[in-house]
Design a protein around this motif. Structure first.
Motif, PDB file in Angstrom:
ATOM      1  N   ALA A 209       0.776  -1.094  -0.021  1.00 37.72           N
ATOM      2  CA  ALA A 209       0.206  -0.001  -0.206  1.00 37.72           C
ATOM      3  C   ALA A 209       0.804   1.247  -0.093  1.00 37.72           C
ATOM      4  O   ALA A 209       1.801   1.335   0.838  1.00 37.72           O
ATOM      5  N   VAL A 210       0.622   2.091  -0.929  1.00 38.22           N
ATOM      6  CA  VAL A 210       1.642   3.443  -1.168  1.00 38.22           C
ATOM      7  C   VAL A 210       0.555   4.505  -1.440  1.00 38.22           C
ATOM      8  O   VAL A 210      -0.539   4.466  -1.992  1.00 38.22           O
ATOM      9  N   THR A 211       1.114   5.648  -0.827  1.00 41.19           N
ATOM     10  CA  THR A 211       0.480   7.032  -1.029  1.00 41.19           C
ATOM     11  C   THR A 211       1.516   8.121  -1.114  1.00 41.19           C
ATOM     12  O   THR A 211       2.624   7.726  -1.255  1.00 41.19           O
ATOM     13  N   VAL A 212       1.111   9.105  -1.457  1.00 39.59           N
ATOM     14  CA  VAL A 212       1.834  10.354  -1.726  1.00 39.59           C
ATOM     15  C   VAL A 212       2.080  11.392  -0.671  1.00 39.59           C
ATOM     16  O   VAL A 212       1.136  11.308   0.533  1.00 39.59           O
ATOM     17  N   PRO A 213       2.877  12.064  -0.759  1.00 41.16           N
ATOM     18  CA  PRO A 213       3.115  13.094   0.608  1.00 41.16           C
ATOM     19  C   PRO A 213       1.805  13.916   0.604  1.00 41.16           C
ATOM     20  O   PRO A 213       1.677  14.420   1.894  1.00 41.16           O
ATOM     21  N   THR A 214       1.218  14.320  -0.127  1.00 40.21           N
ATOM     22  CA  THR A 214      -0.153  15.055   0.182  1.00 40.21           C
ATOM     23  C   THR A 214      -1.248  14.183   0.458  1.00 40.21           C
ATOM     24  O   THR A 214      -2.336  14.975   0.375  1.00 40.21           O
ATOM     25  N   GLY A 215      -1.082  12.770   0.500  1.00 36.47           N
ATOM     26  CA  GLY A 215      -2.129  12.036   0.943  1.00 36.47           C
ATOM     27  C   GLY A 215      -2.684  12.238   2.187  1.00 36.47           C
ATOM     28  O   GLY A 215      -2.308  12.909   2.950  1.00 36.47           O
ATOM     29  N   HIS A 216      -4.059  11.894   2.232  1.00 40.18           N
ATOM     30  CA  HIS A 216      -4.787  12.473   3.394  1.00 40.18           C
ATOM     31  C   HIS A 216      -4.265  11.625   4.393  1.00 40.18           C
ATOM     32  O   HIS A 216      -3.552  10.522   4.310  1.00 40.18           O
ATOM     33  N   PRO A 217      -4.134  12.133   5.746  1.00 39.97           N
ATOM     34  CA  PRO A 217      -3.535  11.524   6.751  1.00 39.97           C
ATOM     35  C   PRO A 217      -3.888  10.311   7.215  1.00 39.97           C
ATOM     36  O   PRO A 217      -2.988   9.433   7.626  1.00 39.97           O
ATOM     37  N   GLU A 218      -4.966   9.874   7.107  1.00 42.24           N
ATOM     38  CA  GLU A 218      -5.499   8.386   7.227  1.00 42.24           C
ATOM     39  C   GLU A 218      -4.970   7.565   6.433  1.00 42.24           C
ATOM     40  O   GLU A 218      -4.708   6.512   6.637  1.00 42.24           O
ATOM     41  N   VAL A 219      -4.710   7.909   5.127  1.00 42.79           N
ATOM     42  CA  VAL A 219      -4.076   7.141   4.314  1.00 42.79           C
ATOM     43  C   VAL A 219      -2.556   7.013   4.485  1.00 42.79           C
ATOM     44  O   VAL A 219      -2.123   5.942   4.506  1.00 42.79           O
ATOM     45  N   GLN A 220      -2.069   8.201   4.936  1.00 41.01           N
ATOM     46  CA  GLN A 220      -0.635   8.190   5.218  1.00 41.01           C
ATOM     47  C   GLN A 220      -0.455   7.083   6.218  1.00 41.01           C
ATOM     48  O   GLN A 220       0.676   6.456   6.387  1.00 41.01           O
ATOM     49  N   TYR A 221      -0.982   7.258   7.371  1.00 37.47           N
ATOM     50  CA  TYR A 221      -0.885   6.458   8.344  1.00 37.47           C
ATOM     51  C   TYR A 221      -0.979   4.836   8.326  1.00 37.47           C
ATOM     52  O   TYR A 221      -0.385   4.072   8.821  1.00 37.47           O
TER      53      TYR A 221
ATOM     54  N   ALA B  75      -0.468   3.623   4.941  1.00 38.10           N
ATOM     55  CA  ALA B  75       0.384   2.840   3.984  1.00 38.10           C
ATOM     56  C   ALA B  75       1.545   2.348   4.511  1.00 38.10           C
ATOM     57  O   ALA B  75       2.128   2.686   5.334  1.00 38.10           O
ATOM     58  N   HIS B  76       2.113   1.412   3.490  1.00 33.48           N
ATOM     59  CA  HIS B  76       3.231   0.922   3.773  1.00 33.48           C
ATOM     60  C   HIS B  76       4.403   1.700   3.378  1.00 33.48           C
ATOM     61  O   HIS B  76       5.546   1.531   3.870  1.00 33.48           O
ATOM     62  N   TYR B  77       4.300   2.746   2.444  1.00 29.51           N
ATOM     63  CA  TYR B  77       5.250   3.414   1.928  1.00 29.51           C
ATOM     64  C   TYR B  77       4.496   4.949   1.435  1.00 29.51           C
ATOM     65  O   TYR B  77       3.554   4.930   0.826  1.00 29.51           O
ATOM     66  N   VAL B  78       5.231   5.844   1.854  1.00 24.46           N
ATOM     67  CA  VAL B  78       4.626   7.265   1.501  1.00 24.46           C
ATOM     68  C   VAL B  78       5.946   7.894   0.583  1.00 24.46           C
ATOM     69  O   VAL B  78       7.050   7.671   0.756  1.00 24.46           O
ATOM     70  N   THR B  79       5.500   8.069  -0.881  1.00 21.29           N
ATOM     71  CA  THR B  79       6.408   8.388  -1.643  1.00 21.29           C
ATOM     72  C   THR B  79       7.348   9.832  -1.361  1.00 21.29           C
ATOM     73  O   THR B  79       6.698  10.584  -0.680  1.00 21.29           O
ATOM     74  N   LYS B  80       8.235  10.070  -2.029  1.00 16.67           N
ATOM     75  CA  LYS B  80       9.112  11.386  -1.695  1.00 16.67           C
ATOM     76  C   LYS B  80       8.303  12.049  -2.727  1.00 16.67           C
ATOM     77  O   LYS B  80       8.229  13.386  -2.292  1.00 16.67           O
ATOM     78  N   ALA B  81       8.238  11.883  -3.965  1.00 16.57           N
ATOM     79  CA  ALA B  81       7.645  12.669  -4.977  1.00 16.57           C
ATOM     80  C   ALA B  81       6.245  12.916  -4.701  1.00 16.57           C
ATOM     81  O   ALA B  81       5.407  12.009  -4.311  1.00 16.57           O
ATOM     82  N   GLY B  82       5.846  13.924  -5.451  1.00 16.47           N
ATOM     83  CA  GLY B  82       4.205  14.099  -5.410  1.00 16.47           C
ATOM     84  C   GLY B  82       3.430  13.521  -6.513  1.00 16.47           C
ATOM     85  O   GLY B  82       3.942  13.142  -7.370  1.00 16.47           O
ATOM     86  N   GLY B  83       1.999  13.530  -6.462  1.00 21.70           N
ATOM     87  CA  GLY B  83       1.217  13.046  -7.435  1.00 21.70           C
ATOM     88  C   GLY B  83       1.272  13.862  -8.586  1.00 21.70           C
ATOM     89  O   GLY B  83       1.593  15.025  -8.347  1.00 21.70           O
ATOM     90  N   GLY B  84       1.720  13.121  -9.704  1.00 22.50           N
ATOM     91  CA  GLY B  84       1.740  13.852 -11.025  1.00 22.50           C
ATOM     92  C   GLY B  84       3.088  14.333 -11.123  1.00 22.50           C
ATOM     93  O   GLY B  84       3.363  15.137 -11.919  1.00 22.50           O
ATOM     94  N   ARG B  85       3.966  14.119 -10.265  1.00 22.99           N
ATOM     95  CA  ARG B  85       5.252  14.701 -10.032  1.00 22.99           C
ATOM     96  C   ARG B  85       6.290  13.778  -9.994  1.00 22.99           C
ATOM     97  O   ARG B  85       7.617  14.080  -9.557  1.00 22.99           O
ATOM     98  N   GLY B  86       6.052  12.559 -10.211  1.00 17.20           N
ATOM     99  CA  GLY B  86       7.143  11.462 -10.278  1.00 17.20           C
ATOM    100  C   GLY B  86       7.006  10.540  -9.232  1.00 17.20           C
ATOM    101  O   GLY B  86       7.515   9.504  -9.059  1.00 17.20           O
ATOM    102  N   ALA B  87       5.845  10.467  -8.571  1.00 12.90           N
ATOM    103  CA  ALA B  87       5.551   9.471  -7.385  1.00 12.90           C
ATOM    104  C   ALA B  87       5.379   8.060  -7.988  1.00 12.90           C
ATOM    105  O   ALA B  87       5.770   7.026  -7.564  1.00 12.90           O
ATOM    106  N   VAL B  88       4.714   8.036  -9.085  1.00 14.65           N
ATOM    107  CA  VAL B  88       4.303   6.696  -9.837  1.00 14.65           C
ATOM    108  C   VAL B  88       5.727   6.228 -10.181  1.00 14.65           C
ATOM    109  O   VAL B  88       6.171   4.852 -10.039  1.00 14.65           O
ATOM    110  N   ARG B  89       6.514   7.026 -10.793  1.00 16.21           N
ATOM    111  CA  ARG B  89       7.912   6.345 -11.325  1.00 16.21           C
ATOM    112  C   ARG B  89       8.636   5.897 -10.345  1.00 16.21           C
ATOM    113  O   ARG B  89       9.493   5.004 -10.167  1.00 16.21           O
ATOM    114  N   GLU B  90       8.545   6.682  -9.080  1.00 14.62           N
ATOM    115  CA  GLU B  90       9.368   6.313  -7.739  1.00 14.62           C
ATOM    116  C   GLU B  90       8.975   4.810  -7.439  1.00 14.62           C
ATOM    117  O   GLU B  90       9.779   3.792  -7.258  1.00 14.62           O
ATOM    118  N   VAL B  91       7.600   4.530  -7.491  1.00 11.45           N
ATOM    119  CA  VAL B  91       7.077   3.330  -7.138  1.00 11.45           C
ATOM    120  C   VAL B  91       7.354   2.287  -8.341  1.00 11.45           C
ATOM    121  O   VAL B  91       7.899   1.065  -7.703  1.00 11.45           O
TER     122      VAL B  91
END
Length: 184
Positions: free
Chosen positions: A134-146, A148-164
């Motif tokens: 389970a992965v989310t992005v840095p701007t993901g909702h706090p409940e989601v971030q809590y 997730a197994h991993y929070v990307t360093k890059a943002g959504g639409g800004r390379g998060a998918v490539r990072e994963v």
């Protein structure tokens, strides 16, 4: 300055989870895009996608990992982007994402534990709580971030998918092979 301690157990856990992924699933708004919606004069919504993410998805597919999109919103732009990238499993306009997920599991023959999912809002929680990675992005909702197994360093639409995608390929030992043609 004291450097924070790196939690190697956490790192090993998300890499172990990434190594087991056979199907990587992407939400769209806030993940494949930055979450912005722009409406044109005729009411059509436009979305902006990242080319690094796109190549990452293609490399991941070539490495043997299937890809899918599950989005609550319906958009012909997403169908076009998925077709451009060769994403064969596209489920849109389904607010209960568990329905689309069940169809995807049936179509691919994998288990939930063999899937990765990247989402950013509470509508994604039912899938994030089922998948093996389970992965989310840095701007993901706090409940989601809590959760997730991993929070990307890059943002959504800004390379998060490539990072994963890169992480999954590295964890599976296919990263070097995927990039080899570009070093020839």
């Amino acid at each position: 300055m004291i450097q924070p301690e790196v939690n190697f157990t956490y790192q090993l856990d998300h890499l172990r989870r990434a190594a087991a992924v056979k199907v990587m699933i992407f939400d769209v708004d806030g993940v494949l895009t930055d979450g912005s919606l722009t409406y044109g004069p005729d009411g059509e919504a436009t979305k902006t996608f990242n080319v690094l993410d796109g190549l990452g998805i293609q490399l991941l597919q070539k490495s043997g990992v299937a890809t899918a999109i599950i989005s609550a919103r319906q958009s012909p732009i997403v169908v076009r982007r998925a077709a451009d990238l060769g994403i064969m499993h596209v489920h849109q306009g389904i607010h209960d994402k568990r329905i689309a997920f069940a169809k995807l599991l049936e179509a691919t023959g994998v288990t939930a534990a063999q899937c990765g999912y990247i989402g950013d809002d509470v509508i994604d929680l039912p899938l994030l709580l089922q998948v093996g990675f389970a992965v989310t992005v840095p701007t993901g909702h706090p409940e989601v971030q809590y959760r997730a197994h991993y929070v990307t360093k890059a943002g959504g639409g800004r390379g998060a998918v490539r990072e994963v995608c890169d992480m999954v390929m590295r964890a599976q030992g296919t990263y070097e092979t995927a990039l080899a043609p570009y070093f020839a």
